[in-house]
Scaffold this active site. Sequence first.
Site, PDB file in Angstrom:
ATOM      1  N   SER A 108      37.363  52.277  39.395  1.00  0.00           N
ATOM      2  CA  SER A 108      37.592  52.358  37.950  1.00  0.00           C
ATOM      3  C   SER A 108      37.271  53.760  37.444  1.00  0.00           C
ATOM      4  O   SER A 108      36.300  54.384  37.893  1.00  0.00           O
ATOM      5  CB  SER A 108      36.706  51.339  37.224  1.00  0.00           C
ATOM      6  OG  SER A 108      36.771  51.559  35.821  1.00  0.00           O
ATOM      7  N   TYR A 130      42.757  54.542  32.708  1.00  0.00           N
ATOM      8  CA  TYR A 130      43.282  54.236  31.380  1.00  0.00           C
ATOM      9  C   TYR A 130      43.636  55.600  30.802  1.00  0.00           C
ATOM     10  O   TYR A 130      42.931  56.571  31.059  1.00  0.00           O
ATOM     11  CB  TYR A 130      42.201  53.608  30.500  1.00  0.00           C
ATOM     12  CG  TYR A 130      41.684  52.264  30.954  1.00  0.00           C
ATOM     13  CD1 TYR A 130      42.450  51.122  30.800  1.00  0.00           C
ATOM     14  CD2 TYR A 130      40.410  52.136  31.494  1.00  0.00           C
ATOM     15  CE1 TYR A 130      41.962  49.880  31.184  1.00  0.00           C
ATOM     16  CE2 TYR A 130      39.913  50.895  31.887  1.00  0.00           C
ATOM     17  CZ  TYR A 130      40.694  49.770  31.726  1.00  0.00           C
ATOM     18  OH  TYR A 130      40.221  48.546  32.103  1.00  0.00           O
ATOM     19  N   THR A 156      46.411  51.335  34.317  1.00  0.00           N
ATOM     20  CA  THR A 156      46.265  49.997  33.711  1.00  0.00           C
ATOM     21  C   THR A 156      46.957  50.009  32.360  1.00  0.00           C
ATOM     22  O   THR A 156      46.622  50.819  31.492  1.00  0.00           O
ATOM     23  CB  THR A 156      44.773  49.631  33.573  1.00  0.00           C
ATOM     24  OG1 THR A 156      44.203  49.638  34.884  1.00  0.00           O
ATOM     25  CG2 THR A 156      44.589  48.254  32.965  1.00  0.00           C
ATOM     26  N   LYS A 220      49.399  48.670  36.782  1.00  0.00           N
ATOM     27  CA  LYS A 220      48.597  47.434  36.842  1.00  0.00           C
ATOM     28  C   LYS A 220      48.631  46.720  35.492  1.00  0.00           C
ATOM     29  O   LYS A 220      48.345  47.335  34.457  1.00  0.00           O
ATOM     30  CB  LYS A 220      47.141  47.792  37.187  1.00  0.00           C
ATOM     31  CG  LYS A 220      46.168  46.628  37.134  1.00  0.00           C
ATOM     32  CD  LYS A 220      44.795  47.050  37.644  1.00  0.00           C
ATOM     33  CE  LYS A 220      43.803  45.908  37.694  1.00  0.00           C
ATOM     34  NZ  LYS A 220      43.175  45.607  36.425  1.00  0.00           N
ATOM     35  N   HIS A 244      44.540  40.940  34.042  1.00  0.00           N
ATOM     36  CA  HIS A 244      43.228  41.561  33.852  1.00  0.00           C
ATOM     37  C   HIS A 244      42.108  40.514  33.997  1.00  0.00           C
ATOM     38  O   HIS A 244      41.095  40.567  33.316  1.00  0.00           O
ATOM     39  CB  HIS A 244      43.161  42.234  32.476  1.00  0.00           C
ATOM     40  CG  HIS A 244      42.326  43.482  32.438  1.00  0.00           C
ATOM     41  ND1 HIS A 244      42.859  44.723  32.213  1.00  0.00           N
ATOM     42  CD2 HIS A 244      40.999  43.691  32.583  1.00  0.00           C
ATOM     43  CE1 HIS A 244      41.890  45.635  32.206  1.00  0.00           C
ATOM     44  NE2 HIS A 244      40.751  45.031  32.438  1.00  0.00           N
TER      45      HIS A 244
END
Length: 350
Positions: A108, A130, A156, A220, A244
């Site tokens: 992440s 992100y 994402t 994603k 998610h």
Amino acid sequence: MSADARWLAGLEDRARGLLPAPVLEYVLQGAGDSVSTAEAVAAWQRVRLLPHVLRDVTQLDLGVTVLGSRVELPWGVAPTTLQRAVHPDGELAMARATAEAGGLMVVSSNAGTTFEQIAQTGVTWWLQAYLPADRTLAEPMLARAVDAGAGAVVLTVDTPVVGTKHHVGERVWDVVDPALLRVNFDEGHDQQPGADKATDLGPHDLDWLAERTGLPVVVKGVLRPDDARRCVQAGARAVWVSNHGGRQLDRAVATVDALGAVVDEVGEDAEVYVDGGLRTGLDVVTAAASGADAVFLGRSPLLALAEGQEGVARLHRLLREQWAEALRLTGCRSVADTRGLTAAPAPNSL
Ligand SMILES: Cc1cc2nc3c(=O)[nH]c(=O)nc-3n(C[C@H](O)[C@H](O)[C@H](O)COP(=O)(O)O)c2cc1C
């Protein structure tokens, strides 16, 4: 039940004893009324399989090749925030155990461990990102990931805003040490104008990411075949079917119910992955049989991490045994062999 199966089934109960209540709640929670989170595991159990017989299943190929990299397991660790709140060794323990198993870890962008340290474990890893409203603010973080050897960038796309989650008592964000996350961003990044999550993501962002990083782009959070096609037209090398873990749009469709149409639409042109509610080796076979090229696990490795590196190592080991058994019982030797094993859903399940 064998000791191993009991251990696997007891992941959540043991984590309950090990983690502070707000951290456990953060790991388990879904958005809204948790409808999507609550149905995710059972959704895989609805699928029925039509196994082959009279096939030689002595030698198995348990691994897969994803975006050109060979990994020894068909599941990767999905990106999850706050690994260092779950265990002090956080991403490092996750990476070491996953490297040992020959697996893939998606890190992440909120990680609390530097990309360099994660890379030093030798794990095959991809960056999850992100994008902020002002895209240029992401550039230093992206450059760090590229320098540290990320093999792909996973964008994402299901998080224009963070889905509201109900909570009991203290929220994890009120108790967690901010030093446990987002260490790969420049200091002061989050206070800058334009640092909020982008609400205007579009296909052009895939191009931008590919151009900035030189890495294959994975998208994603796709659930619809028309969106999957737009991603592939915009250059995505893989589409990751995900809701998610039910943490964004509550009442989003179960991923098992979205996967087939996405595979039918883009499976010839791009890799297709899936996550959400996958807990056992049999779930992995079911996802592969439904057309997934690889799967990802979010909460399972995170709960196992509460028991440190050894917990994650044990999870990979047990799932590998279950995956091998499930392959043999379906008369298959590899992910590719499992295609078409799915029969109709279980009676009375619709
Ligand atoms: C505690 C937690 C944190 C997460 N953090 C991220 C994240 O930082 N980025 C992201 O793309 N997805 C994140 N996710 C979603 C996972 O990557 C994944 O899509 C989901 O957990 C899969 O469902 P499962 O938990 O049922 O396996 C998070 C999920 C959980 C449970």
